[in-house]
Design an enzyme around this catalytic site. Structure first.
Site, PDB file in Angstrom:
ATOM      1  N   THR A 103       0.827  -1.237   0.013  1.00 43.93           N
ATOM      2  CA  THR A 103      -0.092  -0.045   0.063  1.00 43.93           C
ATOM      3  C   THR A 103       1.000   1.222  -0.024  1.00 43.93           C
ATOM      4  OG1 THR A 103      -1.531  -1.198   1.305  1.00 43.93           O
ATOM      5  CG2 THR A 103      -2.046   0.848   1.115  1.00 43.93           C
TER       6      THR A 103
ATOM      7  N   LYS B 216       6.936   1.805  17.949  1.00 40.06           N
ATOM      8  CA  LYS B 216       6.689   3.282  17.753  1.00 40.06           C
ATOM      9  C   LYS B 216       7.544   3.990  19.198  1.00 40.06           C
ATOM     10  CE  LYS B 216       3.407   2.652  14.248  1.00 40.06           C
ATOM     11  NZ  LYS B 216       1.727   2.679  14.280  1.00 40.06           N
TER      12      LYS B 216
ATOM     13  N   VAL C 204       6.804   6.418  12.514  1.00 41.58           N
ATOM     14  CA  VAL C 204       6.096   6.467  13.823  1.00 41.58           C
ATOM     15  C   VAL C 204       4.857   7.224  13.060  1.00 41.58           C
ATOM     16  CG1 VAL C 204       6.014   7.467  16.218  1.00 41.58           C
ATOM     17  CG2 VAL C 204       7.855   6.290  15.207  1.00 41.58           C
TER      18      VAL C 204
END
Ligand code: HSE
Length: 441
Positions: free
Chosen positions: A14, A207, A134
C-alpha cells in the site's frame, strides 16, 4: 552527485505503491522544491505481475532487494518491505554499506536494530531517515528530533495505533464488544488478518521506543518496556469509564522519573475533556511536554498509503535539499544507555473492576484490603443492576455476580498489586480483576 537524486524503492504494498505514484506525478514539483530532481530509477517487490494500477515498465526491476540496495544506479534506497529481519534488514544493511542513503517506514526494524544501523549509517556517511515509521503521516520524528531540540523533554505520550483507537472508539460509541469491532476493523482493512501485533500493543511499543530515544537522547531499548494490549477491555469497562468521566485509550507513554525512564504501553483512562480523549477512530496523536514549549499535540493520520507516503517522500526531499541529521538526533556514540524506571514504582490513579459473588461483607473486605496498603479511594461503586453490556459478558456461573468498581487516588503499582493479591486470597472474586491505569493528562 549529479543534479538528480536517484531512488531505488523496495516494497510495493500500500505505502510503496502510493509513494511510487506520488513521486512520479510530482517529479517536477520536487525539483522546484528541493533544487535537485528526484527520480525513481529501480524497484523491487515480491511480485512483478500483480496489478497495482501503475505502469512499472519505466523502472529497472530487481527480484532481490539486496541487489537493488547495492546498485550503482541509485543514491537513496527506500525500504518499504517491512519486518525486523529478512530481506528488509539485509537490504538496509547492504544499502548503508554500499554508501546509499536509506529512507524507511519500518518501525520494527528501527526499534530492534536502530542503534546499530544509526552507527553504521554514520560510519558510512549516509542518512537513515524514518519519519514514516512512527504515526504515519504525522511529522513527529522531525518535530521531536529537530524542531524541539531546544527543550528538555519530560514526557512523550500518544495514541500510536489506529487499529486500537478505531476499536476502542466503536466500543464506546456503539456499545459493541471487542471481537465485533475487531471483525469490522479487519473487514474495512484497518486491521491485519493477524491483528496480534496491533491489538496486543507491540506496534505501539515499537513506535514508542523510537520516540523515547529521540526525546531523551538514549539508545533505543525495545526490551525494557511494559506492553499490555486492549484485548481484555470489555463493554463494562468502557461504560464504567464513561460514567466516571473518562475514556479508555491505548497509550504509549515515555516519561522521565527520578530513577530513570518509564516506557509503557497499556490501556489508559484519560479524562473525557483532555485533548488526547478527543482523538477518535483511526487517527493518531502524540503529545510532547517540553520545558520551553509546554505541551504540544500533533494529530493526524497514522496509517494509510498516501499519508505514510507523504512522510516517506518528505524524507527523500530532505536528502535532495542536502539536509542530513544524525539518525537518532545526536551522534550514536553520544546516546546514553537507557535506564529503566521500575513499573512497580509507577505512580498514578487506578481503575479496578472486580467481579464478585453477591454476598454481604465483600464490599467491606475489599475496602479493608485497600486501606491496608494505604490506598485512598476516590470512589467505590457497586453495580446493583448489571448493565446490558456486563450482562452480555456474564458467565452462567456468574448469575449472582456483581461488579465492584474502584477508582483510587494516586498510589503506586506495587501497592495496587499487593492489595489485589490480598483480595484474591479472600476468595470473593470470580473472574480475573481488571486494572486500568488512569492518567490525568
Ligand atoms: N497497523 C498500524 C495501525 C499502522 O493500526 O495504526 C501501521 O503502523
Amino acid at each position: 552527485m549529479s543534479n538528480t537524486l536517484k531512488i531505488g524503492l523496495a516494497g510495493l504494498g500500500t505505502v510503496g505503491t502510493a509513494a511510487l505514484k506520488r513521486l512520479g506525478s510530482m517529479q517536477m514539483k520536487f525539483a522546484e522544491k528541493a533544487g535537485l530532481a528526484i527520480e525513481v530509477r529501480a524497484i523491487s517487490a515480491r511480485s512483478k505481475t500483480r496489478d497495482r494500477g501503475i505502469d512499472l515498465s519505466g523502472y529497472r526491476w530487481y527480484d532481490n532487494p539486496v541487489d537493488l540496495a547495492k546498485s550503482d544506479d541509485i543514491d537513496v534506497f527506500v525500504e518499504l518491505i517491512g519486518g525486523d529481519s529478512g530481506p528488509a534488514e539485509e537490504a538496509v544493511r547492504a544499502a548503508i554499506q554500499s554508501g546509499k542513503h536509506v529512507v524507511t517506514a519500518n518501525k520494527a526494524l528501527i526499534a530492534k536494530h536502530g542503534n546499530e544501523l544509526a552507527r553504521m549509517a554514520e560510519a558510512n556517511n549516509v542518512a537513515l531517515n524514518f519519519e514514516a515509521a512512527v504515526a504515519g503521516g504525522i511529522p513527529v520524528i522531525k518535530a521531536v528530533r529537530e524542531s524541539m531540540t531546544a527543550n528538555a523533554i519530560s514526557r512523550v505520550y500518544g495514541i500510536l495505533n489506529g487499529t486500537c483507537n478505531y476499536i476502542l472508539t466503536r466500543m464506546e460509541e456503539e456499545g459493541l464488544s471487542f471481537d465485533a469491532c475487531l471483525k469490522d476493523a479487519q473487514r474495512l482493512g484497518y486491521a491485519e488478518a493477524d491483528p496480534t501485533f496491533d491489538v496486543e500493543g507491540y506496534d505501539t511499543a515499537h513506535k514508542l521506543t523510537i520516540l523515547t530515544s529521540l526525546a531523551f537522547g538514549t539508545e533505543i531499548e525495545s526490551e525494557a518496556i511494559l506492553v499490555e494490549g486492549i484485548t481484555s477491555i470489555t463493554p463494562a469497562d468502557i461504560a464504567a469509564a464513561r460514567d466516571l468521566g473518562f475514556r479508555i485509550k491505548l497509550l504509549g507513554v515515555a516519561k522521565k522519573t527520578s530513577t530513570g525512564i518509564e516506557q509503557r504501553v497499556h490501556p489508559t483512562m484519560v479524562p473525557r475533556e483532555s485533548s488526547i480523549a478527543q482523538i477518535s477512530g483511526v487517527t493518531n496523536a502524540v503529545v510532547i511536554d517540553g520545558d520551553a514549549i509546554g505541551s504540544v499535540t500533533l494529530a493526524g493520520p497514522g496509517a494509510g498509503g498516501d499519508a505514510t507516503a507523504s512522510a516517506v517522500i518528505a524524507d527523500i526531499v530532505d536528502l535532495a535539499r542536502g539536509l542530513e541529521v544524525k539518525p537518532l538526533g545526536r551522534p550514536a556514540d553520544a546516546l546514553v544507555p537507557f535506564k529503566q524506571s521500575e513499573i512497580y514504582a509507577h505512580e498514578g490513579g487506578y481503575y479496578i473492576r472486580l467481579r464478585v459473588n453477591d454476598m454481604h461483607g465483600v464490599f467491606a473486605s475489599i475496602a479493608t484490603r485497600m486501606a491496608e496498603q494505604e490506598i485512598s479511594l476516590e470512589s467505590i461503586v457497586q453495580h446493583k443492576k448489571r448493565s446490558k453490556a456486563s450482562e452480555a459478558e456474564a458467565t452462567p456461573a456468574a448469575g449472582k455476580s456483581q461488579d465492584i468498581i474502584l477508582i483510587t487516588y494516586e498510589t503506586t503499582e506495587m501497592r495496587i498489586n499487593k492489595a489485589i493479591e490480598a483480595i484474591k486470597t479472600d476468595g470473593h472474586i470470580i473472574a480475573p480483576p481488571q486494572v486500568i491505569r488512569i492518567a490525568r493528562v
